[in-house]
Design a protein around this motif. Structure first.
Motif, PDB file in Angstrom:
ATOM      1  N   LEU A 140      25.146 -28.291  64.469  1.00  0.00           N
ATOM      2  CA  LEU A 140      24.143 -28.338  63.449  1.00  0.00           C
ATOM      3  C   LEU A 140      23.098 -29.581  63.652  1.00  0.00           C
ATOM      4  N   ASP A 141      21.753 -29.088  63.477  1.00  0.00           N
ATOM      5  CA  ASP A 141      20.881 -30.251  63.524  1.00  0.00           C
ATOM      6  C   ASP A 141      20.775 -31.193  64.763  1.00  0.00           C
ATOM      7  N   VAL A 142      20.107 -30.274  65.774  1.00  0.00           N
ATOM      8  CA  VAL A 142      20.055 -30.792  66.841  1.00  0.00           C
ATOM      9  C   VAL A 142      18.626 -31.347  67.247  1.00  0.00           C
ATOM     10  N   HIS A 143      18.221 -32.570  67.659  1.00  0.00           N
ATOM     11  CA  HIS A 143      16.922 -33.023  67.715  1.00  0.00           C
ATOM     12  C   HIS A 143      16.298 -33.075  69.529  1.00  0.00           C
ATOM     13  N   GLY A 144      17.375 -33.059  70.235  1.00  0.00           N
ATOM     14  CA  GLY A 144      16.871 -33.264  71.555  1.00  0.00           C
ATOM     15  C   GLY A 144      18.243 -33.293  72.488  1.00  0.00           C
ATOM     16  N   PRO A 145      17.978 -33.845  73.867  1.00  0.00           N
ATOM     17  CA  PRO A 145      19.320 -33.738  74.844  1.00  0.00           C
ATOM     18  C   PRO A 145      20.069 -34.813  74.304  1.00  0.00           C
ATOM     19  N   ALA A 146      19.740 -36.125  73.586  1.00  0.00           N
ATOM     20  CA  ALA A 146      20.799 -36.977  73.511  1.00  0.00           C
ATOM     21  C   ALA A 146      21.399 -36.477  72.460  1.00  0.00           C
ATOM     22  N   ASP A 147      21.247 -35.563  71.430  1.00  0.00           N
ATOM     23  CA  ASP A 147      22.095 -35.124  70.383  1.00  0.00           C
ATOM     24  C   ASP A 147      23.202 -34.237  71.137  1.00  0.00           C
ATOM     25  N   LEU A 148      22.888 -33.323  72.328  1.00  0.00           N
ATOM     26  CA  LEU A 148      23.944 -32.798  72.776  1.00  0.00           C
ATOM     27  C   LEU A 148      24.751 -33.577  73.642  1.00  0.00           C
ATOM     28  N   VAL A 149      24.543 -34.499  74.361  1.00  0.00           N
ATOM     29  CA  VAL A 149      25.356 -35.593  74.663  1.00  0.00           C
ATOM     30  C   VAL A 149      25.929 -36.391  73.703  1.00  0.00           C
ATOM     31  N   ALA A 150      25.640 -36.641  72.622  1.00  0.00           N
ATOM     32  CA  ALA A 150      26.362 -37.115  71.171  1.00  0.00           C
ATOM     33  C   ALA A 150      27.466 -36.288  70.935  1.00  0.00           C
ATOM     34  N   ALA A 151      27.311 -34.804  70.847  1.00  0.00           N
ATOM     35  CA  ALA A 151      28.077 -33.896  70.558  1.00  0.00           C
ATOM     36  C   ALA A 151      29.274 -33.556  71.459  1.00  0.00           C
ATOM     37  N   ARG A 152      29.015 -33.693  72.621  1.00  0.00           N
ATOM     38  CA  ARG A 152      29.994 -33.589  73.619  1.00  0.00           C
ATOM     39  C   ARG A 152      31.014 -34.887  73.672  1.00  0.00           C
ATOM     40  N   ARG A 153      30.425 -35.989  73.538  1.00  0.00           N
ATOM     41  CA  ARG A 153      31.068 -37.346  73.379  1.00  0.00           C
ATOM     42  C   ARG A 153      31.823 -37.101  72.048  1.00  0.00           C
ATOM     43  N   GLN A 154      31.405 -36.511  70.960  1.00  0.00           N
ATOM     44  CA  GLN A 154      32.288 -36.440  69.665  1.00  0.00           C
ATOM     45  C   GLN A 154      33.541 -35.488  69.951  1.00  0.00           C
ATOM     46  N   VAL A 155      33.333 -34.527  70.689  1.00  0.00           N
ATOM     47  CA  VAL A 155      34.480 -33.754  71.220  1.00  0.00           C
ATOM     48  C   VAL A 155      35.407 -34.365  71.962  1.00  0.00           C
ATOM     49  N   ARG A 156      35.044 -35.034  73.086  1.00  0.00           N
ATOM     50  CA  ARG A 156      35.969 -35.785  74.022  1.00  0.00           C
ATOM     51  C   ARG A 156      36.544 -37.085  72.909  1.00  0.00           C
ATOM     52  N   VAL A 157      36.063 -37.424  72.155  1.00  0.00           N
ATOM     53  CA  VAL A 157      36.701 -38.512  71.178  1.00  0.00           C
ATOM     54  C   VAL A 157      37.536 -38.001  70.320  1.00  0.00           C
ATOM     55  N   VAL A 158      37.433 -36.916  69.792  1.00  0.00           N
ATOM     56  CA  VAL A 158      38.418 -36.158  69.002  1.00  0.00           C
ATOM     57  C   VAL A 158      39.548 -35.942  69.717  1.00  0.00           C
ATOM     58  N   GLU A 159      39.416 -35.312  71.007  1.00  0.00           N
ATOM     59  CA  GLU A 159      40.345 -34.851  71.927  1.00  0.00           C
ATOM     60  C   GLU A 159      41.345 -36.342  72.062  1.00  0.00           C
ATOM     61  N   ARG A 160      40.579 -37.373  72.444  1.00  0.00           N
ATOM     62  CA  ARG A 160      41.222 -38.522  72.744  1.00  0.00           C
ATOM     63  C   ARG A 160      42.245 -39.074  71.444  1.00  0.00           C
ATOM     64  N   ARG A 161      41.823 -38.858  70.422  1.00  0.00           N
ATOM     65  CA  ARG A 161      42.368 -39.304  69.342  1.00  0.00           C
ATOM     66  C   ARG A 161      43.781 -38.387  68.894  1.00  0.00           C
ATOM     67  N   ILE A 162      43.466 -37.191  69.119  1.00  0.00           N
ATOM     68  CA  ILE A 162      44.499 -36.229  69.081  1.00  0.00           C
ATOM     69  C   ILE A 162      45.698 -36.469  70.064  1.00  0.00           C
ATOM     70  N   VAL A 163      45.451 -36.733  71.323  1.00  0.00           N
ATOM     71  CA  VAL A 163      46.028 -36.925  72.240  1.00  0.00           C
ATOM     72  C   VAL A 163      46.896 -38.203  72.023  1.00  0.00           C
ATOM     73  N   ALA A 164      46.201 -39.219  71.502  1.00  0.00           N
ATOM     74  CA  ALA A 164      46.780 -40.456  71.031  1.00  0.00           C
ATOM     75  C   ALA A 164      47.667 -40.745  70.021  1.00  0.00           C
ATOM     76  N   ALA A 165      47.546 -39.661  69.214  1.00  0.00           N
ATOM     77  CA  ALA A 165      48.560 -39.431  67.913  1.00  0.00           C
ATOM     78  C   ALA A 165      49.693 -38.526  68.262  1.00  0.00           C
ATOM     79  N   VAL A 166      49.568 -37.323  69.222  1.00  0.00           N
ATOM     80  CA  VAL A 166      50.732 -36.635  69.321  1.00  0.00           C
ATOM     81  C   VAL A 166      51.021 -36.167  70.887  1.00  0.00           C
ATOM     82  N   GLY A 167      50.209 -36.910  71.744  1.00  0.00           N
ATOM     83  CA  GLY A 167      50.248 -36.365  73.020  1.00  0.00           C
ATOM     84  C   GLY A 167      51.640 -37.139  73.868  1.00  0.00           C
ATOM     85  N   SER A 168      51.937 -36.747  75.238  1.00  0.00           N
ATOM     86  CA  SER A 168      52.607 -37.368  75.952  1.00  0.00           C
ATOM     87  C   SER A 168      52.129 -38.605  76.502  1.00  0.00           C
ATOM     88  N   ASN A 169      52.941 -39.410  76.940  1.00  0.00           N
ATOM     89  CA  ASN A 169      52.634 -40.483  77.945  1.00  0.00           C
ATOM     90  C   ASN A 169      51.774 -40.072  78.983  1.00  0.00           C
TER      91      ASN A 169
END
Length: 185
Positions: A140-169
């Protein structure tokens, strides 16, 4: 033998949680609701069996704490942002759907990442491609290509945090091997 016991344990846990959910849906813990919940749960487990989800990871307290604190912060920030959009007169937000391939292609990682993203206001999982481990996220609330990059980055950051919390080595090494910014460029 062990896998058979594991399956029985998983089914028993599923039945238990379904019975609790059934009683919560009815809003009354009675013997009739308990019995009805057990019948419905047994039917669900029997007629709609779930594929086995393997958990090869380990629980990391530090990662879980970081995940929890950041998640609560993101919930507050996103809630305030969506509230501002809702009350701003005449403002019509633009939306977009972005596709993000997860670095750890397990069913558990896909499900956890999708759930966390769906809980944050302003993002919603529109579709998943289980075979390719791709999440299609409505933003929601996208102003341009930079917001799309930020959204992708946020998904990757969430994945990283989840793996850091419960992932294997191995999964942790996989998500830490390439910085999020380098993957998206």
């Amino acid at each position: 033998m062990r896998s058979r016991l594991g399956r029985r344990r998983d089914r028993a846990l599923a039945v238990g949680w379904l019975v609790v959910a059934w009683n919560l849906f009815w809003g009354d813990f009675s013997w009739a609701n308990l019995l009805g919940g057990m019948l419905v749960a047994a039917a669900v487990v029997l007629f709609f069996p779930l594929p086995p989800v393997t958990f090869d990871g380990r629980l990391r307290l530090r990662g879980l704490l970081v995940f929890t604190v950041r998640f609560v912060g993101e919930l507050i920030r996103a809630s305030l942002h969506v509230a501002r959009i809702a009350v701003q007169p005449g403002y019509v937000p633009r939306s977009a759907i972005v596709a993000v391939r997860l670095r750890v292609p397990t069913d558990l990682n896909l499900a956890l990442t999708a759930e966390v993203l769906s809980l944050v206001p302003g993002t919603l999982i529109v579709e998943t491609d289980r075979q390719a481990a791709v999440l299609y996220v409505h933003v929601l609330d996208v102003h341009g290509p930079a917001d799309l990059v930020a959204a992708r980055r946020q998904v990757r950051v969430v994945e990283r945090r989840i793996v850091a919390a419960v992932g294997s080595n191995a999964e942790l090494r996989q998500v830490l091997s390439v910085p999020v910014d380098k993957e998206l460029s």
